[in-house]
Design a protein around this motif. Structure first.
Motif, PDB file in Angstrom:
ATOM      1  N   GLU A  13       0.719  -1.157  -0.191  1.00 42.80           N
ATOM      2  CA  GLU A  13      -0.106  -0.019  -0.114  1.00 42.80           C
ATOM      3  C   GLU A  13       0.848   1.182   0.044  1.00 42.80           C
ATOM      4  OE1 GLU A  13      -2.422   3.396   1.445  1.00 42.80           O
ATOM      5  OE2 GLU A  13      -0.466   2.666   2.384  1.00 42.80           O
ATOM      6  N   THR A  14       0.483   2.293  -0.719  1.00 39.37           N
ATOM      7  CA  THR A  14       1.346   3.452  -0.988  1.00 39.37           C
ATOM      8  C   THR A  14       2.105   3.954   0.175  1.00 39.37           C
ATOM      9  OG1 THR A  14       0.268   3.950  -3.104  1.00 39.37           O
ATOM     10  CG2 THR A  14       1.643   5.618  -2.068  1.00 39.37           C
ATOM     11  N   THR A  15       1.107   4.372   1.122  1.00 45.11           N
ATOM     12  CA  THR A  15       1.611   5.073   2.283  1.00 45.11           C
ATOM     13  C   THR A  15       2.444   4.154   3.283  1.00 45.11           C
ATOM     14  OG1 THR A  15      -0.422   6.409   2.331  1.00 45.11           O
ATOM     15  CG2 THR A  15       0.892   6.378   4.240  1.00 45.11           C
ATOM     16  N   THR A  35       4.046  15.033   9.684  1.00 47.07           N
ATOM     17  CA  THR A  35       4.586  16.034   9.092  1.00 47.07           C
ATOM     18  C   THR A  35       5.189  15.559   7.744  1.00 47.07           C
ATOM     19  OG1 THR A  35       5.241  17.118  11.372  1.00 47.07           O
ATOM     20  CG2 THR A  35       6.404  17.868   9.167  1.00 47.07           C
ATOM     21  N   ILE A  36       6.033  14.632   7.604  1.00 44.38           N
ATOM     22  CA  ILE A  36       6.496  14.227   6.455  1.00 44.38           C
ATOM     23  C   ILE A  36       5.378  13.982   5.464  1.00 44.38           C
ATOM     24  CG2 ILE A  36       8.202  12.533   5.159  1.00 44.38           C
ATOM     25  CD1 ILE A  36       9.775  12.370   8.051  1.00 44.38           C
ATOM     26  N   LEU A  37       4.525  12.867   5.768  1.00 46.14           N
ATOM     27  CA  LEU A  37       3.451  12.194   4.951  1.00 46.14           C
ATOM     28  C   LEU A  37       2.568  13.425   4.588  1.00 46.14           C
ATOM     29  CD1 LEU A  37       3.328   9.022   6.485  1.00 46.14           C
ATOM     30  CD2 LEU A  37       4.667   9.413   4.372  1.00 46.14           C
ATOM     31  N   GLU A  38       2.225  14.329   5.551  1.00 45.83           N
ATOM     32  CA  GLU A  38       1.220  15.388   5.159  1.00 45.83           C
ATOM     33  C   GLU A  38      -0.268  14.452   5.386  1.00 45.83           C
ATOM     34  OE1 GLU A  38       2.294  17.067   1.570  1.00 45.83           O
ATOM     35  OE2 GLU A  38       3.203  18.798   2.770  1.00 45.83           O
ATOM     36  N   LEU A  99      13.370  14.388   1.369  1.00 47.19           N
ATOM     37  CA  LEU A  99      13.736  15.827   1.349  1.00 47.19           C
ATOM     38  C   LEU A  99      12.772  16.504   2.945  1.00 47.19           C
ATOM     39  CD1 LEU A  99      14.825  18.512   0.199  1.00 47.19           C
ATOM     40  CD2 LEU A  99      12.632  18.693  -0.903  1.00 47.19           C
ATOM     41  N   ARG A 100      11.629  15.943   3.062  1.00 49.29           N
ATOM     42  CA  ARG A 100      10.898  16.310   4.108  1.00 49.29           C
ATOM     43  C   ARG A 100      11.609  15.760   5.483  1.00 49.29           C
ATOM     44  NH1 ARG A 100       6.197  15.078   1.232  1.00 49.29           N
ATOM     45  NH2 ARG A 100       5.390  16.639   0.005  1.00 49.29           N
ATOM     46  N   LEU A 101      12.083  14.395   5.339  1.00 48.92           N
ATOM     47  CA  LEU A 101      12.840  13.737   6.436  1.00 48.92           C
ATOM     48  C   LEU A 101      13.986  14.747   6.742  1.00 48.92           C
ATOM     49  CD1 LEU A 101      13.252  11.521   8.471  1.00 48.92           C
ATOM     50  CD2 LEU A 101      14.457  10.372   6.437  1.00 48.92           C
TER      51      LEU A 101
END
Length: 310
Positions: A13-15, A35-38, A99-101
């Protein structure tokens, strides 16, 4: 077969695949993943629950915080590693997550650096709040000098106190710290000691990416540093890399405790370590734990772990 199918269903599953990829790069909290996954906290928590039930992720509770990481043992861990090896960091979605990480890691580092900036001039006092520093120092020097040491690395050297103690006994002593404020204090403490100037060196650098060649040092110290690290495993891998065969690492840190104030007021990430945790970290760096010394100090107990590279 049922366990394998459960793992495959959880990952497919993608997430959840994104979460697995992120946790392969760093231990993360629910809020950091949000925060990273929004995505919403309940949704992320449901995904984490499925991944843990499948055995591909594990959770470590540290006081009020829980960190998620890729499992290190079991069938789920083996499956997770194989899937992670197939992932490509250049994939647009993955690259965006990483990048968010990095932004999350930078925020962590900023909080720690702000603490260091506020406390650089009183670091030795803070270190000695809960245990007699002289007892620790005597134990360290006596134990480490039982064998000859030529090249010593003090990781997270802070004010350079261990360099002052150990440099007279070695041919080369290097202190590394990520805080330039700390290094400035260490330089001031060492500059008036001419007998140490020829053997000591201060370096600015990241404890997770050591700026040294393989097998350079035959001894290293981690004095009240490990509980600040969000990724102690990487630190141990890097330390094992720069240690020569049969080299030694001395870890000085707190035994497990419940003083949440140390996290809130002094930026501690880990509320102490037990022997099993240290042995697992040692194994990641190709080391074994040979001995443990316990030193009681009021509400807290300090342990000294003596490790050796295989």
């Amino acid at each position: 077969m049922r366990q394998l199918l459960k793992g495959l269903q959880a990952i497919a599953e993608t997430t959840r695949l994104r979460i697995l990829s992120l946790c392969a790069h760093s231990d993360l909290t629910v809020s950091e993943l949000v925060t990273i996954l929004e995505q919403s906290q309940p949704r992320v928590s449901r995904h984490l629950k499925l991944l843990m039930e499948a055995g591909v992720l594990e959770r470590s509770q540290e006081g009020n915080w829980a960190y998620y990481r890729v499992s290190e043992s079991g069938r789920g861990a083996e499956l997770a590693r194989q899937v992670i090896d197939l992932l490509n960091d250049d994939d647009p979605e993955t690259a965006k997550d990483l990048l968010r990480l990095e932004e999350v890691k930078e925020a962590r580092a900023s909080r720690a650096m702000e603490y260091f900036r506020r406390n650089a001039d009183q670091w030795d006092r803070i270190r000695s709040l809960h245990v007699d520093a002289l007892r620790i120092e005597d134990t360290l020097v006596t134990g480490l000098m039982r064998e000859s040491v030529e090249r010593l690395l003090d990781l997270g050297t802070g004010t350079g106190r261990l360099l002052e103690l150990l440099a007279p006994h070695v041919k080369e002593a290097v202190g590394l710290d990520t805080s330039r404020e700390m290094l400035a204090v260490a330089e001031k403490n060492l500059e008036d000691k001419e007998e140490l100037s020829s053997v000591t060196q201060l370096r600015h650098g990241d404890i997770h990416h050591l700026p040294f060649v393989d097998h350079r040092f035959d001894a290293a110290t981690l004095h009240m540093v490990l509980h600040y690290l969000h990724d102690p495993r990487t630190c141990m891998i890097e330390t094992g890399r720069v240690l020569a065969p049969n080299g030694r690492l001395v870890i000085i840190d707190f035994a497990p405790h419940s003083m949440e104030s140390l996290r809130e007021d002094h930026a501690h990430v880990w509320l102490g370590f037990d022997d099993d945790q240290i042995e697992q970290l040692a194994a990641a760096g190709g080391m074994t734990c040979e001995d443990v010394t316990s030193l009681s100090g009021g509400e807290l107990t300090v342990r000294v772990w003596w490790l050796r590279k295989k």
